[in-house]
Design a protein around this motif. Structure first.
Motif, PDB file in Angstrom:
ATOM      1  N   THR A   1       4.954  -6.015   9.515  1.00 56.05           N
ATOM      2  CA  THR A   1       4.828  -4.915   8.559  1.00 56.05           C
ATOM      3  C   THR A   1       6.060  -4.030   8.616  1.00 56.05           C
ATOM      4  OG1 THR A   1       2.424  -4.891   8.809  1.00 56.05           O
ATOM      5  CG2 THR A   1       3.435  -2.910   7.904  1.00 56.05           C
ATOM      6  N   LEU A   2       6.525  -3.609   7.433  1.00 55.00           N
ATOM      7  CA  LEU A   2       7.609  -2.636   7.322  1.00 55.00           C
ATOM      8  C   LEU A   2       7.039  -1.360   6.716  1.00 55.00           C
ATOM      9  CD1 LEU A   2      10.560  -1.747   7.435  1.00 55.00           C
ATOM     10  CD2 LEU A   2      10.921  -2.869   5.221  1.00 55.00           C
ATOM     11  N   PHE A   3       7.160  -0.254   7.451  1.00 56.38           N
ATOM     12  CA  PHE A   3       6.666   1.039   6.973  1.00 56.38           C
ATOM     13  C   PHE A   3       7.851   1.871   6.504  1.00 56.38           C
ATOM     14  CE2 PHE A   3       5.449   5.528   8.183  1.00 56.38           C
ATOM     15  CZ  PHE A   3       4.682   5.739   7.041  1.00 56.38           C
ATOM     16  N   LEU A   4       7.875   2.181   5.202  1.00 52.49           N
ATOM     17  CA  LEU A   4       8.957   2.960   4.598  1.00 52.49           C
ATOM     18  C   LEU A   4       8.445   4.366   4.333  1.00 52.49           C
ATOM     19  CD1 LEU A   4      10.313   0.309   2.059  1.00 52.49           C
ATOM     20  CD2 LEU A   4      11.194   0.847   4.346  1.00 52.49           C
TER      21      LEU A   4
ATOM     22  N   VAL B   1       0.857  -1.182   0.000  1.00 55.00           N
ATOM     23  CA  VAL B   1       0.000   0.000   0.000  1.00 55.00           C
ATOM     24  C   VAL B   1       0.896   1.236   0.000  1.00 55.00           C
ATOM     25  CG1 VAL B   1      -1.745   1.314   1.272  1.00 55.00           C
ATOM     26  CG2 VAL B   1      -1.857  -1.185   1.228  1.00 55.00           C
ATOM     27  N   LEU B   2       0.552   2.215  -0.836  1.00 54.93           N
ATOM     28  CA  LEU B   2       1.264   3.489  -0.874  1.00 54.93           C
ATOM     29  C   LEU B   2       0.368   4.553  -0.263  1.00 54.93           C
ATOM     30  CD1 LEU B   2       3.690   5.204  -1.823  1.00 54.93           C
ATOM     31  CD2 LEU B   2       2.478   5.528  -3.992  1.00 54.93           C
ATOM     32  N   VAL B   3       0.845   5.191   0.811  1.00 53.77           N
ATOM     33  CA  VAL B   3       0.101   6.261   1.478  1.00 53.77           C
ATOM     34  C   VAL B   3       0.710   7.590   1.040  1.00 53.77           C
ATOM     35  CG1 VAL B   3      -0.719   7.185   3.674  1.00 53.77           C
ATOM     36  CG2 VAL B   3      -0.243   4.727   3.446  1.00 53.77           C
ATOM     37  N   THR B   4      -0.107   8.449   0.453  1.00 55.19           N
ATOM     38  CA  THR B   4       0.391   9.728  -0.039  1.00 55.19           C
ATOM     39  C   THR B   4      -0.303  10.878   0.678  1.00 55.19           C
ATOM     40  OG1 THR B   4      -1.243   9.789  -1.841  1.00 55.19           O
ATOM     41  CG2 THR B   4       0.876   8.761  -2.316  1.00 55.19           C
ATOM     42  N   GLY B   5       0.357  12.006   0.700  1.00 57.90           N
ATOM     43  CA  GLY B   5      -0.197  13.188   1.351  1.00 57.90           C
ATOM     44  C   GLY B   5       0.927  14.088   1.813  1.00 57.90           C
TER      45      GLY B   5
ATOM     46  N   VAL C   1       4.681  -4.624   3.113  1.00 55.16           N
ATOM     47  CA  VAL C   1       5.337  -3.331   2.960  1.00 55.16           C
ATOM     48  C   VAL C   1       4.290  -2.237   2.746  1.00 55.16           C
ATOM     49  CG1 VAL C   1       6.885  -1.938   1.531  1.00 55.16           C
ATOM     50  CG2 VAL C   1       7.476  -4.313   2.070  1.00 55.16           C
ATOM     51  N   ILE C   2       4.350  -1.224   3.601  1.00 51.98           N
ATOM     52  CA  ILE C   2       3.552  -0.008   3.438  1.00 51.98           C
ATOM     53  C   ILE C   2       4.537   1.135   3.264  1.00 51.98           C
ATOM     54  CG2 ILE C   2       1.868   1.544   4.503  1.00 51.98           C
ATOM     55  CD1 ILE C   2       0.982  -0.851   6.243  1.00 51.98           C
ATOM     56  N   SER C   3       4.376   1.903   2.220  1.00 51.73           N
ATOM     57  CA  SER C   3       5.281   3.026   1.977  1.00 51.73           C
ATOM     58  C   SER C   3       4.486   4.316   1.977  1.00 51.73           C
ATOM     59  CB  SER C   3       6.026   2.844   0.657  1.00 51.73           C
ATOM     60  OG  SER C   3       5.122   2.569  -0.401  1.00 51.73           O
ATOM     61  N   ALA C   4       5.196   5.414   2.164  1.00 49.75           N
ATOM     62  CA  ALA C   4       4.541   6.718   2.220  1.00 49.75           C
ATOM     63  C   ALA C   4       5.436   7.761   1.572  1.00 49.75           C
ATOM     64  CB  ALA C   4       4.230   7.113   3.671  1.00 49.75           C
ATOM     65  N   THR C   5       4.810   8.781   1.016  1.00 48.37           N
ATOM     66  CA  THR C   5       5.572   9.855   0.400  1.00 48.37           C
ATOM     67  C   THR C   5       4.730  11.110   0.280  1.00 48.37           C
ATOM     68  OG1 THR C   5       6.924  10.477  -1.518  1.00 48.37           O
ATOM     69  CG2 THR C   5       4.924   9.224  -1.967  1.00 48.37           C
ATOM     70  N   ASN C   6       5.416  12.244   0.326  1.00 54.03           N
ATOM     71  CA  ASN C   6       4.774  13.503  -0.023  1.00 54.03           C
ATOM     72  C   ASN C   6       5.262  13.983  -1.387  1.00 54.03           C
ATOM     73  OD1 ASN C   6       7.417  14.139   0.788  1.00 54.03           O
ATOM     74  ND2 ASN C   6       6.834  16.226   1.311  1.00 54.03           N
ATOM     75  N   ALA C   7       6.119  13.170  -2.036  1.00 53.48           N
ATOM     76  CA  ALA C   7       6.702  13.533  -3.321  1.00 53.48           C
ATOM     77  C   ALA C   7       5.775  13.144  -4.465  1.00 53.48           C
ATOM     78  CB  ALA C   7       8.057  12.848  -3.493  1.00 53.48           C
ATOM     79  N   ASP C   8       5.983  13.769  -5.609  1.00 50.50           N
ATOM     80  CA  ASP C   8       5.261  13.447  -6.845  1.00 50.50           C
ATOM     81  C   ASP C   8       6.038  12.339  -7.550  1.00 50.50           C
ATOM     82  OD1 ASP C   8       4.014  13.300  -9.274  1.00 50.50           O
ATOM     83  OD2 ASP C   8       3.940  15.463  -9.626  1.00 50.50           O
ATOM     84  N   LEU C   9       5.743  11.086  -7.220  1.00 53.74           N
ATOM     85  CA  LEU C   9       6.508   9.971  -7.779  1.00 53.74           C
ATOM     86  C   LEU C   9       6.389   9.878  -9.304  1.00 53.74           C
ATOM     87  CD1 LEU C   9       6.118   7.114  -5.136  1.00 53.74           C
ATOM     88  CD2 LEU C   9       7.921   8.813  -5.375  1.00 53.74           C
ATOM     89  N   PRO C  10       5.202  10.095  -9.908  1.00 59.99           N
ATOM     90  CA  PRO C  10       5.154  10.081 -11.379  1.00 59.99           C
ATOM     91  C   PRO C  10       6.103  11.105 -12.012  1.00 59.99           C
ATOM     92  CG  PRO C  10       2.944   9.866 -10.494  1.00 59.99           C
ATOM     93  CD  PRO C  10       3.849  10.156  -9.335  1.00 59.99           C
TER      94      PRO C  10
ATOM     95  N   ARG D   1       4.700  -1.633  -8.312  1.00 57.41           N
ATOM     96  CA  ARG D   1       4.647  -2.649  -7.263  1.00 57.41           C
ATOM     97  C   ARG D   1       4.192  -2.052  -5.934  1.00 57.41           C
ATOM     98  NH1 ARG D   1       4.126  -7.805  -8.911  1.00 57.41           N
ATOM     99  NH2 ARG D   1       5.611  -8.286 -10.570  1.00 57.41           N
ATOM    100  N   LEU D   2       4.708  -0.878  -5.600  1.00 56.94           N
ATOM    101  CA  LEU D   2       4.336  -0.235  -4.339  1.00 56.94           C
ATOM    102  C   LEU D   2       2.918   0.294  -4.365  1.00 56.94           C
ATOM    103  CD1 LEU D   2       7.569   1.870  -3.662  1.00 56.94           C
ATOM    104  CD2 LEU D   2       6.862  -0.185  -2.433  1.00 56.94           C
ATOM    105  N   ASN D   3       2.461   0.708  -5.542  1.00 63.16           N
ATOM    106  CA  ASN D   3       1.202   1.430  -5.684  1.00 63.16           C
ATOM    107  C   ASN D   3       0.074   0.511  -6.123  1.00 63.16           C
ATOM    108  OD1 ASN D   3      -0.363   3.765  -5.593  1.00 63.16           O
ATOM    109  ND2 ASN D   3      -0.067   4.184  -7.755  1.00 63.16           N
ATOM    110  N   LEU D   4       0.078  -0.733  -5.616  1.00 65.91           N
ATOM    111  CA  LEU D   4      -1.027  -1.633  -5.963  1.00 65.91           C
ATOM    112  C   LEU D   4      -2.341  -1.013  -5.490  1.00 65.91           C
ATOM    113  CD1 LEU D   4      -1.731  -4.250  -7.302  1.00 65.91           C
ATOM    114  CD2 LEU D   4      -1.455  -5.413  -5.129  1.00 65.91           C
ATOM    115  N   ILE D   5      -2.293  -0.353  -4.350  1.00 66.27           N
ATOM    116  CA  ILE D   5      -3.432   0.461  -3.935  1.00 66.27           C
ATOM    117  C   ILE D   5      -2.879   1.691  -3.226  1.00 66.27           C
ATOM    118  CG2 ILE D   5      -3.804  -0.644  -1.693  1.00 66.27           C
ATOM    119  CD1 ILE D   5      -6.875  -0.366  -2.443  1.00 66.27           C
ATOM    120  N   GLU D   6      -3.441   2.850  -3.528  1.00 60.02           N
ATOM    121  CA  GLU D   6      -2.977   4.112  -2.950  1.00 60.02           C
ATOM    122  C   GLU D   6      -4.031   4.661  -2.000  1.00 60.02           C
ATOM    123  OE1 GLU D   6      -1.899   8.731  -4.279  1.00 60.02           O
ATOM    124  OE2 GLU D   6      -1.997   7.141  -5.792  1.00 60.02           O
ATOM    125  N   ILE D   7      -3.573   5.126  -0.860  1.00 61.23           N
ATOM    126  CA  ILE D   7      -4.439   5.817   0.093  1.00 61.23           C
ATOM    127  C   ILE D   7      -3.933   7.253   0.194  1.00 61.23           C
ATOM    128  CG2 ILE D   7      -5.254   5.944   2.471  1.00 61.23           C
ATOM    129  CD1 ILE D   7      -4.925   2.944   2.677  1.00 61.23           C
TER     130      ILE D   7
END
Length: 454
Positions: free
Chosen positions: A254-257, A183-187, A295-304, A319-325
């Motif tokens: 769980t590993l939170f990156l 899961v990719l957590v963005t914000g 694996v749960i990852s998070a970012t405030n960056a514009d990955l695209p 792979r990380l962005n199978l589902i985005e929250i």
């Protein structure tokens, strides 16, 4: 984990032995399987049968290897059934076309000959995600009773919220928590991404396992790989003894990156491999280790944008962005401001009406983290039990800019008003601010609905 009940899979492949092998495999795991030997037959079945997932070949003409038939079939399925997950079965000659179709919305691709366990795991995860997606669509129709059900049925780690925008985030998080997928957590920074990661862990199938965090932006690039994968003694300058990495520490949990956009290129490549195989090696070692980590990852960056600039791997992103929250900024969930502020108050402290209005008018560029800092500072500096607007240290904004005088009052039902009053501890002025009304307008609405004054 047993498959979702009554799941129906459609296999579209012109090779009878391949279709038969898949049908036997799925029947052993209690899936109902339909077979089609051509794109036209597959589309006809989709038009008349309820199907939960499609597994399709990429080539249906023996004298071509372009994968054009598979691409056309996928596009036809996508047009008619945009939410139906599709897995592509591909030979290496079709790999580039399959990757392009994943970008266009295919759920995943597997190379022939496939691995049975990986295929079954992919199917099971996609079916669970399908259930989660359907549940998410119902979130828009949730009322306040459903909010209470969220709090009753899930561990929300003490999260405070009142805004429908945040309720939608929680609906999605609690629904996907049990699906063992990245899961990719963005914000923006300070919006609460780590809190959502904790909620995902607390409601997952590995909730009793470890919850390990790593801030990828807090370490120099030469140390991040050692943090992730560990290192043998002498692997780098200063490595006097072997050390365990975050993946080993998180095995079974769980590993939170956090700040995943800061992961250097070499670390990105190794992370991709771990996500695909569950295997990695410590720095300085040739011995591979096997782990099972969510694996749960998070970012405030514009990955695209980083992908376009060549600073982030596209295959890792998918792979990380199978589902985005996505967590909305605090300014996009204004009903959360006062409940959060009150949760940060020290014992015996309260807000004046002017302070509550000042909090509502502020833009909150620092989001929840800024709000917490403002409240802690005000509690320390205020000598009175009631905090005044001037003690918040916020810039003065004209009330008319935040609360225009013109325009109709919002329509509110009895439950909405009573719950706002409860969250405000019976303080009518604070409940009025949360509901977007003047205090006099709220009194009028209470009288009309027969709600007693606190």
């Amino acid at each position: 984990m047993p498959p979702p009940s009554h799941a129906t899979l459609l296999v579209i492949d012109d090779n009878p032995s391949v279709a038969a092998a898949l049908e036997v495999l799925f029947s052993l795991h209690d899936y109902r399987t339909l077979r089609a030997s051509s794109p036209d037959e597959g589309l006809a079945l989709l038009a008349t049968q309820a199907v939960d997932l499609v597994i399709q070949d990429m080539n249906f003409t023996q004298d071509t290897t372009s994968g054009e038939e598979g691409e056309a079939l996928f596009k036809a399925i996508r047009a008619a059934h945009p939410d139906l997950p599709v897995i592509l079965l591909t030979a290496w000659t079709h790999l580039e076309a399959a990757v392009d179709l994943v970008k266009a919305g295919a759920a995943d691709y597997l190379a022939k000959p496939w691995d049975d366990r990986k295929l079954l795991a992919t199917v099971g995860n996609l079916l669970e995600l399908g259930q989660a997606t359907r549940a998410m669509a119902d979130c828009a129709r949730r009322d306040h009773r459903q909010r209470r059900e969220l709090e009753r049925d899930h561990d929300l780690r003490g999260l405070v919220w009142a805004d429908p925008a945040m309720e939608r985030v929680l609906c999605l998080a609690t629904q996907v928590a049990r699906a063992d997928v990245p899961v990719l957590v963005t914000g923006p920074n300070g919006s609460g991404k780590e809190k959502i990661a904790e909620i995902l862990q607390a409601n997952s199938s590995v909730k009793d396992g470890p919850f390990v965090t790593l801030n990828c932006g807090a370490l120099p690039s030469e140390l991040i790989e050692a943090e992730l994968f560990g290192a043998d003694a002498g692997a780098y300058t200063g490595a006097g003894k072997a050390r365990e990495g975050k993946f080993e520490a998180a095995d079974g949990g769980t590993l939170f990156l956090d700040e995943i956009g800061n992961l250097p290129p070499e670390g990105q490549m190794k992370l991709l491999r771990v996500l695909e195989t569950g295997r990695f090696s410590r720095l300085g070692s040739n011995r591979e280790k096997q782990v099972k980590v969510r694996v749960i990852s998070a970012t405030n960056a514009d990955l695209p944008a980083m992908i376009r600039e060549g600073r982030f791997r596209e295959d890792l992103f998918y792979r990380l962005n199978l589902i985005e929250i996505r967590i909305p900024p605090l300014a996009e969930r204004p009903r959360d401001i006062l409940p959060l502020a009150q949760s940060f108050l020290a014992a015996g402290k309260s807000l004046s009406e002017g302070a509550a209005q000042a909090l509502q008018r502020h833009a909150w560029p620092g989001h929840v983290r800024e709000l917490k800092n403002v409240m802690q500072r005000a509690c320390l500096l205020s000598a009175s039990p009631v905090i005044q607007a001037g003690e918040l240290g916020l810039p003065v904004v004209a009330a008319s800019a935040a609360h225009p005088a013109s325009g109709p009052e919002p329509e509110l039902d009895r439950d909405s008003i009573e719950q706002a009053l409860a969250r405000a501890g019976g303080v009518v002025s604070q409940a009025a601010i949360e509901l977007g009304l003047s205090r006099q307008a709220l009194y009028r609405r209470m009288e009309r609905l027969g709600i007693a004054r606190p």
